[in-house]
Design a protein around this motif. Structure first.
Motif, mmCIF file in Angstrom:
data_model
loop_
_atom_site.group_PDB
_atom_site.id
_atom_site.type_symbol
_atom_site.label_atom_id
_atom_site.label_comp_id
_atom_site.label_asym_id
_atom_site.label_seq_id
_atom_site.Cartn_x
_atom_site.Cartn_y
_atom_site.Cartn_z
ATOM 1 N N UNK A 72 15.663 44.171 8.291
ATOM 2 C CA UNK A 72 15.295 43.054 9.164
ATOM 3 C C UNK A 72 16.286 43.009 10.319
ATOM 4 N N UNK A 73 15.804 43.303 11.526
ATOM 5 C CA UNK A 73 16.680 43.391 12.695
ATOM 6 C C UNK A 73 16.322 42.335 13.735
ATOM 7 N N UNK A 74 17.188 42.190 14.712
ATOM 8 C CA UNK A 74 16.979 41.258 15.811
ATOM 9 C C UNK A 74 15.674 41.587 16.533
ATOM 10 N N UNK A 75 14.837 40.594 16.736
ATOM 11 C CA UNK A 75 13.572 40.778 17.430
ATOM 12 C C UNK A 75 12.392 41.095 16.524
ATOM 13 N N UNK A 76 12.632 41.411 15.256
ATOM 14 C CA UNK A 76 11.537 41.679 14.327
ATOM 15 C C UNK A 76 10.744 40.402 14.060
ATOM 16 N N UNK A 77 9.486 40.582 13.645
ATOM 17 C CA UNK A 77 8.679 39.440 13.224
ATOM 18 C C UNK A 77 8.537 39.495 11.709
ATOM 19 N N UNK A 78 8.713 38.357 11.067
ATOM 20 C CA UNK A 78 8.588 38.256 9.615
ATOM 21 C C UNK A 78 7.314 37.515 9.259
ATOM 22 N N UNK A 79 6.626 38.005 8.250
ATOM 23 C CA UNK A 79 5.494 37.273 7.687
ATOM 24 C C UNK A 79 6.070 36.454 6.542
ATOM 25 N N UNK A 80 5.929 35.131 6.641
ATOM 26 C CA UNK A 80 6.521 34.208 5.687
ATOM 27 C C UNK A 80 5.413 33.425 5.008
ATOM 28 N N UNK A 81 5.413 33.451 3.675
ATOM 29 C CA UNK A 81 4.407 32.740 2.881
ATOM 30 C C UNK A 81 5.066 31.515 2.250
ATOM 31 N N UNK A 82 4.578 30.346 2.625
ATOM 32 C CA UNK A 82 5.144 29.100 2.101
ATOM 33 C C UNK A 82 4.601 28.746 0.723
ATOM 34 N N UNK A 83 3.551 29.427 0.263
ATOM 35 C CA UNK A 83 2.965 29.091 -1.027
ATOM 36 C C UNK A 83 3.630 29.826 -2.188
ATOM 37 N N UNK A 84 4.449 30.836 -1.899
ATOM 38 C CA UNK A 84 5.095 31.601 -2.963
ATOM 39 C C UNK A 84 6.319 30.876 -3.507
ATOM 40 N N UNK A 85 6.566 31.053 -4.785
ATOM 41 C CA UNK A 85 7.758 30.498 -5.414
ATOM 42 C C UNK A 85 8.893 31.504 -5.264
ATOM 43 N N UNK A 86 10.015 31.089 -4.686
ATOM 44 C CA UNK A 86 11.134 32.028 -4.516
ATOM 45 C C UNK A 86 11.731 32.398 -5.868
ATOM 46 N N UNK A 87 12.101 33.668 -5.994
ATOM 47 C CA UNK A 87 12.727 34.165 -7.215
ATOM 48 C C UNK A 87 14.092 34.743 -6.873
ATOM 49 N N UNK A 88 14.861 35.049 -7.896
ATOM 50 C CA UNK A 88 16.155 35.673 -7.695
ATOM 51 C C UNK A 88 15.959 37.000 -6.970
ATOM 52 N N UNK A 89 16.652 37.187 -5.853
ATOM 53 C CA UNK A 89 16.548 38.400 -5.064
ATOM 54 C C UNK A 89 15.543 38.328 -3.924
ATOM 55 N N UNK A 90 14.755 37.256 -3.852
ATOM 56 C CA UNK A 90 13.790 37.112 -2.758
ATOM 57 C C UNK A 90 14.508 36.898 -1.437
ATOM 58 N N UNK A 91 13.941 37.451 -0.369
ATOM 59 C CA UNK A 91 14.414 37.121 0.976
ATOM 60 C C UNK A 91 13.644 35.874 1.382
ATOM 61 N N UNK A 92 14.392 34.836 1.737
ATOM 62 C CA UNK A 92 13.782 33.537 2.006
ATOM 63 C C UNK A 92 14.184 33.018 3.376
ATOM 64 N N UNK A 93 13.390 32.086 3.864
ATOM 65 C CA UNK A 93 13.754 31.297 5.029
ATOM 66 C C UNK A 93 14.169 29.941 4.468
#
Length: 144
Positions: A72-93
């Motif tokens: 994940x670098x500067x200027x990249x676009x991330x697809x973020x799903x708000x319905x998922x439950x975060x788990x250990x090791x997940x990349x989160x916002x």
């Protein structure tokens, strides 16, 4: 000689060439049908391939390189799903002090840590009630 390109008749760049008569009449050159035509089922729908739940999915632009080791670098676009439950090791916002940050979530019992890839001091979360996960990163899109 003519070539069919995406359903449009275009002149062949090589000029006249051998004609193949498929029964359409003298001088009616049509060429060979494409073997890939049997596998064509319409266009590519990126929503179907990249997004699980359209109503809860957002695209965010990254600022900074703290997660570069995860791709994940500067200027990249991330697809973020708000319905998922975060788990250990997940990349989160996550929301920290009113700011959205991208970190890797580490869970250990009651202990929660938000870690960058650049080796900076992790953000410790003393109380789970103080942590607000905005969404889970599912894909990273970047220009080549």
């Amino acid at each position: 000689m003519a070539a069919a390109v995406f359903g449009m008749e275009t002149p062949s760049p090589s000029g006249p060439g051998p004609e193949i008569n498929d029964g359409g009449g003298p001088g009616d050159a049509r060429g060979f049908p494409s073997p890939a035509q049997d596998y064509f089922h319409g266009g590519i729908d990126l929503n179907r391939h990249l997004i699980r739940d359209r109503t809860c999915t957002f695209i965010m632009r990254v600022s900074g390189n703290s997660m570069a080791a995860s791709g994940i670098s500067d200027g990249d676009e991330l697809i973020v799903d708000r319905s998922l439950t975060p788990r250990d090791g997940s990349v989160v916002v996550a929301v920290v002090n009113g700011e959205l940050i991208i970190r890797r979530l580490h869970l250990s019992g009651d202990h929660v840590r938000l870690q960058t890839d650049d080796g900076a001091v992790p953000t410790e979360v003393p109380e789970l009630a103080d942590l607000s996960i905005w969404g889970v990163v599912t894909r990273c899109l970047h220009h080549v």
